[in-house]
Design an enzyme around this catalytic site. Sequence first.
Site, PDB file in Angstrom:
ATOM      1  N   GLU A 124       3.218  -0.229  -1.472  1.00 19.02           N
ATOM      2  CA  GLU A 124       3.664  -1.455  -2.168  1.00 19.02           C
ATOM      3  C   GLU A 124       2.935  -2.691  -1.650  1.00 19.02           C
ATOM      4  O   GLU A 124       3.531  -3.754  -1.497  1.00 19.02           O
ATOM      5  CB  GLU A 124       5.172  -1.651  -1.990  1.00 19.02           C
ATOM      6  N   CYS A 173       5.889  -5.319 -11.936  1.00 18.66           N
ATOM      7  CA  CYS A 173       6.832  -4.251 -11.560  1.00 18.66           C
ATOM      8  C   CYS A 173       6.905  -4.140 -10.037  1.00 18.66           C
ATOM      9  O   CYS A 173       7.988  -3.941  -9.470  1.00 18.66           O
ATOM     10  CB  CYS A 173       6.387  -2.906 -12.135  1.00 18.66           C
ATOM     11  N   PHE A 230      -9.594 -11.464  -0.372  1.00 21.79           N
ATOM     12  CA  PHE A 230      -9.538 -10.015  -0.621  1.00 21.79           C
ATOM     13  C   PHE A 230     -10.933  -9.437  -0.780  1.00 21.79           C
ATOM     14  O   PHE A 230     -11.201  -8.317  -0.406  1.00 21.79           O
ATOM     15  CB  PHE A 230      -8.804  -9.710  -1.944  1.00 21.79           C
TER      16      PHE A 230
HETATM   17  P1  TGC Z   1      -5.348 -10.917  -9.100  1.00 26.00           P
HETATM   18  O1  TGC Z   1      -6.545 -11.569  -9.712  1.00 26.00           O
HETATM   19  O2  TGC Z   1      -4.738 -11.536  -7.920  1.00 26.00           O
HETATM   20  O3  TGC Z   1      -4.234 -10.743 -10.240  1.00 26.00           O
HETATM   21  C1  TGC Z   1      -4.496 -10.177 -11.507  1.00 26.00           C
HETATM   22  C2  TGC Z   1      -3.423 -10.673 -12.462  1.00 26.00           C
HETATM   23  O4  TGC Z   1      -2.138 -10.241 -11.985  1.00 26.00           O
HETATM   24  C3  TGC Z   1      -1.318 -11.390 -11.676  1.00 26.00           C
HETATM   25  N1  TGC Z   1      -0.574 -11.060 -10.464  1.00 26.00           N
HETATM   26  C4  TGC Z   1       0.755 -10.955 -10.432  1.00 26.00           C
HETATM   27  N2  TGC Z   1       1.675 -11.139 -11.381  1.00 26.00           N
HETATM   28  C5  TGC Z   1       2.956 -10.952 -11.041  1.00 26.00           C
HETATM   29  N3  TGC Z   1       3.343 -10.592  -9.796  1.00 26.00           N
HETATM   30  C6  TGC Z   1       2.448 -10.379  -8.810  1.00 26.00           C
HETATM   31  N4  TGC Z   1       2.844 -10.008  -7.595  1.00 26.00           N
HETATM   32  C7  TGC Z   1       1.078 -10.567  -9.107  1.00 26.00           C
HETATM   33  N5  TGC Z   1      -0.072 -10.450  -8.398  1.00 26.00           N
HETATM   34  C8  TGC Z   1      -1.076 -10.765  -9.238  1.00 26.00           C
HETATM   35  C9  TGC Z   1      -2.290 -12.542 -11.500  1.00 26.00           C
HETATM   36  O5  TGC Z   1      -1.655 -13.766 -11.742  1.00 26.00           O
HETATM   37  C10 TGC Z   1      -3.343 -12.209 -12.532  1.00 26.00           C
HETATM   38  O6  TGC Z   1      -2.815 -12.537 -13.799  1.00 26.00           O
HETATM   39  P2  TGC Z   1      -3.772 -13.050 -14.976  1.00 26.00           P
HETATM   40  O7  TGC Z   1      -2.845 -13.362 -16.081  1.00 26.00           O
HETATM   41  O8  TGC Z   1      -4.489 -14.238 -14.403  1.00 26.00           O
HETATM   42  O9  TGC Z   1      -4.707 -11.918 -15.275  1.00 26.00           O
HETATM   43  O10 TGC Z   1      -5.724  -9.400  -8.843  1.00 26.00           O
HETATM   44  P3  TGC Z   1      -6.651  -8.730  -7.753  1.00 26.00           P
HETATM   45  O11 TGC Z   1      -7.314  -7.581  -8.392  1.00 26.00           O
HETATM   46  O12 TGC Z   1      -7.498  -9.776  -7.069  1.00 26.00           O
HETATM   47  O13 TGC Z   1      -5.591  -8.124  -6.727  1.00 26.00           O
HETATM   48  C11 TGC Z   1      -4.946  -8.858  -5.805  1.00 26.00           C
HETATM   49  C12 TGC Z   1      -4.035  -7.975  -4.864  1.00 26.00           C
HETATM   50  C13 TGC Z   1      -4.832  -7.419  -3.711  1.00 26.00           C
HETATM   51  C14 TGC Z   1      -2.974  -8.900  -4.353  1.00 26.00           C
HETATM   52  C15 TGC Z   1      -3.415  -6.789  -5.631  1.00 26.00           C
HETATM   53  O14 TGC Z   1      -4.369  -5.920  -6.045  1.00 26.00           O
HETATM   54  C16 TGC Z   1      -2.363  -6.017  -4.838  1.00 26.00           C
HETATM   55  O15 TGC Z   1      -1.206  -6.420  -4.779  1.00 26.00           O
HETATM   56  N6  TGC Z   1      -2.737  -4.848  -4.241  1.00 26.00           N
HETATM   57  C17 TGC Z   1      -1.772  -3.950  -3.627  1.00 26.00           C
HETATM   58  C18 TGC Z   1      -1.560  -2.737  -4.503  1.00 26.00           C
HETATM   59  C19 TGC Z   1      -0.153  -2.181  -4.390  1.00 26.00           C
HETATM   60  O16 TGC Z   1       0.764  -2.822  -3.940  1.00 26.00           O
HETATM   61  N7  TGC Z   1       0.040  -0.948  -4.852  1.00 26.00           N
HETATM   62  C20 TGC Z   1       1.337  -0.361  -4.871  1.00 26.00           C
HETATM   63  C21 TGC Z   1       1.368   0.933  -5.660  1.00 26.00           C
HETATM   64  S1  TGC Z   1       3.014   1.502  -6.008  1.00 26.00           S
HETATM   65  C22 TGC Z   1       3.649   1.999  -4.560  1.00 26.00           C
HETATM   66  O17 TGC Z   1       3.077   1.844  -3.532  1.00 26.00           O
HETATM   67  C23 TGC Z   1       5.006   2.633  -4.594  1.00 26.00           C
HETATM   68  S2  TGC Z   1       5.520   3.134  -3.047  1.00 26.00           S
HETATM   69  C24 TGC Z   1       7.041   3.816  -3.245  1.00 26.00           C
HETATM   70  C25 TGC Z   1       8.175   2.833  -3.072  1.00 26.00           C
HETATM   71  O18 TGC Z   1       8.133   1.730  -3.591  1.00 26.00           O
HETATM   72  O19 TGC Z   1       9.151   3.135  -2.410  1.00 26.00           O
HETATM   73  P1  FAD Z   2      -6.565   1.248   1.437  1.00 27.96           P
HETATM   74  O1  FAD Z   2      -6.443   0.312   0.319  1.00 27.96           O
HETATM   75  O2  FAD Z   2      -7.768   2.090   1.526  1.00 27.96           O
HETATM   76  O3  FAD Z   2      -6.384   0.439   2.802  1.00 27.96           O
HETATM   77  C1  FAD Z   2      -6.747   0.980   4.086  1.00 27.96           C
HETATM   78  C2  FAD Z   2      -6.701  -0.145   5.114  1.00 27.96           C
HETATM   79  O4  FAD Z   2      -7.624  -1.185   4.737  1.00 27.96           O
HETATM   80  C3  FAD Z   2      -5.332  -0.830   5.224  1.00 27.96           C
HETATM   81  O5  FAD Z   2      -5.091  -1.198   6.541  1.00 27.96           O
HETATM   82  C4  FAD Z   2      -5.496  -2.075   4.362  1.00 27.96           C
HETATM   83  O6  FAD Z   2      -4.611  -3.124   4.730  1.00 27.96           O
HETATM   84  C5  FAD Z   2      -6.952  -2.435   4.649  1.00 27.96           C
HETATM   85  N1  FAD Z   2      -7.537  -3.228   3.568  1.00 27.96           N
HETATM   86  C6  FAD Z   2      -7.686  -2.898   2.273  1.00 27.96           C
HETATM   87  N2  FAD Z   2      -8.273  -3.905   1.591  1.00 27.96           N
HETATM   88  C7  FAD Z   2      -8.493  -4.905   2.477  1.00 27.96           C
HETATM   89  C8  FAD Z   2      -9.064  -6.219   2.390  1.00 27.96           C
HETATM   90  N3  FAD Z   2      -9.495  -6.701   1.241  1.00 27.96           N
HETATM   91  N4  FAD Z   2      -9.125  -6.951   3.501  1.00 27.96           N
HETATM   92  C9  FAD Z   2      -8.651  -6.467   4.690  1.00 27.96           C
HETATM   93  N5  FAD Z   2      -8.100  -5.235   4.838  1.00 27.96           N
HETATM   94  C10 FAD Z   2      -8.020  -4.474   3.745  1.00 27.96           C
HETATM   95  N6  FAD Z   2       1.274   4.474  -5.145  1.00 27.96           N
HETATM   96  C11 FAD Z   2       1.687   4.515  -6.450  1.00 27.96           C
HETATM   97  O7  FAD Z   2       0.990   4.065  -7.352  1.00 27.96           O
HETATM   98  N7  FAD Z   2       2.915   5.037  -6.764  1.00 27.96           N
HETATM   99  C12 FAD Z   2       3.759   5.546  -5.839  1.00 27.96           C
HETATM  100  O8  FAD Z   2       4.868   6.009  -6.172  1.00 27.96           O
HETATM  101  C13 FAD Z   2       3.340   5.531  -4.463  1.00 27.96           C
HETATM  102  N8  FAD Z   2       4.144   6.069  -3.520  1.00 27.96           N
HETATM  103  C14 FAD Z   2       3.677   6.162  -2.221  1.00 27.96           C
HETATM  104  C15 FAD Z   2       4.448   6.829  -1.270  1.00 27.96           C
HETATM  105  C16 FAD Z   2       3.980   6.964   0.029  1.00 27.96           C
HETATM  106  C17 FAD Z   2       4.804   7.724   1.023  1.00 27.96           C
HETATM  107  C18 FAD Z   2       2.738   6.388   0.405  1.00 27.96           C
HETATM  108  C19 FAD Z   2       2.240   6.494   1.812  1.00 27.96           C
HETATM  109  C20 FAD Z   2       1.978   5.716  -0.529  1.00 27.96           C
HETATM  110  C21 FAD Z   2       2.418   5.607  -1.857  1.00 27.96           C
HETATM  111  N9  FAD Z   2       1.633   4.986  -2.849  1.00 27.96           N
HETATM  112  C22 FAD Z   2       2.060   4.979  -4.158  1.00 27.96           C
HETATM  113  C23 FAD Z   2       0.306   4.495  -2.524  1.00 27.96           C
HETATM  114  C24 FAD Z   2       0.282   3.141  -1.834  1.00 27.96           C
HETATM  115  O9  FAD Z   2       0.608   2.113  -2.718  1.00 27.96           O
HETATM  116  C25 FAD Z   2      -1.109   2.931  -1.231  1.00 27.96           C
HETATM  117  O10 FAD Z   2      -1.220   3.842  -0.166  1.00 27.96           O
HETATM  118  C26 FAD Z   2      -1.326   1.506  -0.768  1.00 27.96           C
HETATM  119  O11 FAD Z   2      -1.413   0.627  -1.854  1.00 27.96           O
HETATM  120  C27 FAD Z   2      -2.604   1.374   0.102  1.00 27.96           C
HETATM  121  O12 FAD Z   2      -3.708   1.971  -0.503  1.00 27.96           O
HETATM  122  P2  FAD Z   2      -4.617   3.027   0.318  1.00 27.96           P
HETATM  123  O13 FAD Z   2      -3.725   4.040   0.929  1.00 27.96           O
HETATM  124  O14 FAD Z   2      -5.672   3.495  -0.607  1.00 27.96           O
HETATM  125  O15 FAD Z   2      -5.259   2.190   1.503  1.00 27.96           O
END
Ligand code: TGC
Ligand code: FAD
Length: 393
Positions: free
Chosen positions: A371, A246, A391
């Site tokens: 994201e 997603c 990571f």
């Molecule tokens: P990892 O071992 O790399 O992956 C686990 C499983 O997931 C698969 N996978 C993906 N599949 C599709 N698309 C991707 N981008 C994928 N990334 C990974 C992978 O192939 C594996 O599959 P399987 O079948 O082998 O199990 O997982 P990890 O735990 O080592 O994590 C890697 C990492 C750091 C890249 C991941 O945790 C990550 O992307 N972290 C960032 C979290 C994040 O982006 N959070 C966002 C929350 S939502 C939000 O912020 C909304 S903001 C509001 C707005 O959008 O405007």
């Molecule tokens: P952390 O993960 O604690 O990271 C802190 C710092 O450490 C960053 O600089 C990061 O790059 C660094 N860091 C972390 N891990 C590593 C590593 N392995 N190596 C080197 N550096 C590292 N989430 C949702 O689920 N749904 C939403 O709708 C949503 N909306 C959001 C809206 C806003 C306005 C904001 C600010 C955030 C939102 N989020 C949402 C959360 C967002 O996805 C997280 O803030 C983001 O994924 C980072 O997580 P964290 O804030 O816990 O930072």
Amino acid sequence: MAFKGIDFFKLDNLLSKEEKLIRSSVREYLSKEVEPYVVDAFHGEEPLDLRNIAPQMGELGMLGAFLPTEYGCTGANYVEFGLICQEVERVDSALRSFVAVTSGLVMYPIWRYGSEEQRHYWLPKLASGETIGCYGLTEPNHGSDPGSMESTAQWDGEQWVINGSKTWITEADIADMAVVFAKDVQDGKIKGFILESGTKGFTQSSLDQKGSMRAGGVGELGMVNCKVGEENRLPDAYGLKAPFTCLNQARYGISWGGLGAAMDCYDTALNYCKQRKQFDEPLSSYQLVQDKLVHMFMEIGKGQLVSHRVGRLLDEGKSIPEQISFAKKNNVSVARICARTARDLLGANGISLDYSPIRHMANIESVYTYEGTNDIHTLILGRHITGEQAFKK
Ligand code: TGC
Ligand code: FAD
């Protein structure tokens, strides 16, 4: 002066009539119905009225645009979705957050991982803007590493009992429903659930006093012995892959959105520098100023080529997640540079909310972090090119 867009490489020649039409109708709608209210919303931290705006967006087909028409969506392609995000973020990042979350993080998981009943029930309401949703992945102790989430789901023989909390959730406080991920205590796999507002044990609150995204809402979700039936589980979401798939949708939208904010900053700075005189001449006549304008112009041009290409690859079903990471990381960095440079070029006026760069500059700090932080996308690309994950130790 009306915004014309930037098209140095004639990308418009590669857009269909429909793609250009969606862009112009979204631009026209936003300039009349939303833009006039954005500064007050940001200044007062009184989020834009989504109960009013979402149905208007629904009418224009802006929500879940790339999903099929049989569920009340537009059936648009990915470039059209990108152009919508670009236009919306040109106005304000918080509103693009709403569009990207609704489309990529609420509607997409229901379409991709939900049952036919869930699709028919939820997608038309979300597409029309009648229902507002949110997406809960991030937790207080787990942001970049959602795989370590503490939220749990336990099947008690009749229902799922969900416990845990989610934070920094876009539209958490006003959402009618949430797509939430929790770890099944039995098999340890991450599963997705639809939680409806008002469900016993499910709480929603807002986080205020933000220095960024002040025209939008962000908050927390709490689950304390929150019970839902099997019909609330997304049947095909099994493991971390589901929430990440997603994220690909929304991250792609953000890559275009960042360009929208960057274009607005560039346009504002260019117009300002042509009009503002210092030492008897327009700022735009000085070499240092031109260097800054050209830097913005070139970074935007490169970013456009990236997002356009990723969009076409997505439409062909040939894109890989790392290309989306490239686009998100690059274009949000472009937006961050453009916002700061434009702020600088406007001098003291650059800190006034009468001009957009300082607002974009504050907003982009959120976009840089959510994201997948900028660093996380570096690590995703690093793993792709080296084959080594950096990571975790
Ligand atoms: P990892 O071992 O790399 O992956 C686990 C499983 O997931 C698969 N996978 C993906 N599949 C599709 N698309 C991707 N981008 C994928 N990334 C990974 C992978 O192939 C594996 O599959 P399987 O079948 O082998 O199990 O997982 P990890 O735990 O080592 O994590 C890697 C990492 C750091 C890249 C991941 O945790 C990550 O992307 N972290 C960032 C979290 C994040 O982006 N959070 C966002 C929350 S939502 C939000 O912020 C909304 S903001 C509001 C707005 O959008 O405007
Ligand atoms: P952390 O993960 O604690 O990271 C802190 C710092 O450490 C960053 O600089 C990061 O790059 C660094 N860091 C972390 N891990 C590593 C590593 N392995 N190596 C080197 N550096 C590292 N989430 C949702 O689920 N749904 C939403 O709708 C949503 N909306 C959001 C809206 C806003 C306005 C904001 C600010 C955030 C939102 N989020 C949402 C959360 C967002 O996805 C997280 O803030 C983001 O994924 C980072 O997580 P964290 O804030 O816990 O930072």
